[in-house]
Design an enzyme around this catalytic site. Sequence first.
Site, PDB file in Angstrom:
ATOM      1  N   GLY A 205       0.801  -1.276  -0.097  1.00 13.50           N
ATOM      2  CA  GLY A 205       0.097   0.042  -0.093  1.00 13.50           C
ATOM      3  C   GLY A 205       0.809   1.292   0.047  1.00 13.50           C
ATOM      4  CG  ASN A 206      -0.277   4.658  -1.691  1.00 11.69           C
ATOM      5  OD1 ASN A 206      -0.658   5.549  -0.784  1.00 11.69           O
ATOM      6  ND2 ASN A 206      -0.409   4.159  -2.620  1.00 11.69           N
TER       7      ASN A 206
END
Length: 397
Positions: A205-206
């Site tokens: 993810g980020n």
Amino acid sequence: MQEKKILLGVTGSIAAYKSAFLVRLLVKAGAEVKVIMTPAARDFISPLTLSTLSRNPVLSNLFDEQSWANHVMLGRWANLMVIAPLSCNTLAKMANGLCDNLLLATYLSATCPVLVAPAMDEDMWLHASTKSNLDKLASFGTRIVPVEKGDLASGLNGEGRMAEPDQIIQYITTNFFLTGPLQGKKAIVTAGPTYEPIDPVRFIGNHSSGKMGLAIANELHYRGAEVTLVMGPSTLELSKNGISVIRVNTADEMYKACNEVFQEMDIAVMAAAVADYSPETTADEKIKKKAEKLTVELVKTKDILKSLGEKKKPGQVLIGFALETNNEEAFALEKLKKKNADMIVLNSLSHANAGFGHDTNKITIFGKKGEKFIFETKSKKEVARDIVDKIIQLHYA
Ligand code: CTP
């Protein structure tokens, strides 16, 4: 708002001082305003102030020795009832049909639409009972102006501030008295990160929070557009304010959601931080820690912005974001061209307080005819206003 009749309910909250500004703005916009105060509201702002500004007597009591206030006719007189600020106490009473003052009696008998602008401290705002009471109100058809984040009466900083009077006016105008510049337009906005699963418990993810995309969706909504927000797995609380929300997790789900509806959209703003790569395969079961090294093969995700750029028809406006750390302008302009966008919003990571997770952002907007607009560091809400202003100026003025 010319000649509209507005009943303003004021409850006992420190934000009641903002009601004076709200009355002023409503009257200035041409509305006729009558104010009803709860008994507690009178401790926070003087009825004389509100009656002077509204040019009408302020109503407070269901009855006195001489007369009975006709709450039924008040509810019928108004084109709109606005309760701002809405305290926790009045919210709870409204959600449960209590009727121990004139404001509540009028709410129960109002045949006009009702809008509330809650105001409370963050802990109260986040309490499960507040959420459940607001959900109840929404289920009765009452509209809710989203609260703001900022300094609170407690001295803390957080969510729960009543929306500013000009935001309430904007909400009223676009939701009830349709004159917003984007009236009749449909817009889609992507926001937040995407999570690409490795196995049932892990993902790539980020750090995107979704704040920027959400602020843009709200701003487009305030200006009259019918907005669909495609939101990745963000933890942001989404208010029930008339925006349609599609929740997705992965880049592929976001791609499908956007491509399904793009054809009917006038405006598309791709503010999500979509994963560029995703694991080629997702393990069905949790990967056990056995080998010394683990390799996860990644494959490119589909570029949503680019796919919409390829499909774009004349009249559709497509806006992308570019998050760069170097050669910012050149990369942003390359994206504008490569993805057939009409505008690219460059987010610079080289500025303090800008980008992921922050409440502020510093942007430069590039238009496809060579336009370039540089903005100062501002709150994401103000940045959203700047972006929507430019959409209107370049495409709908
Ligand atoms: N974007 C998208 N779909 C993807 C990746 C990005 O729609 N799979 C969109 C983003 O929402 C943003 C814009 O493309 O509006 C720019 O994203 P960015 O990741 O900065 O650019 P890339 O084209 O992926 O190029 P690079 O990573 O090399 O900078």
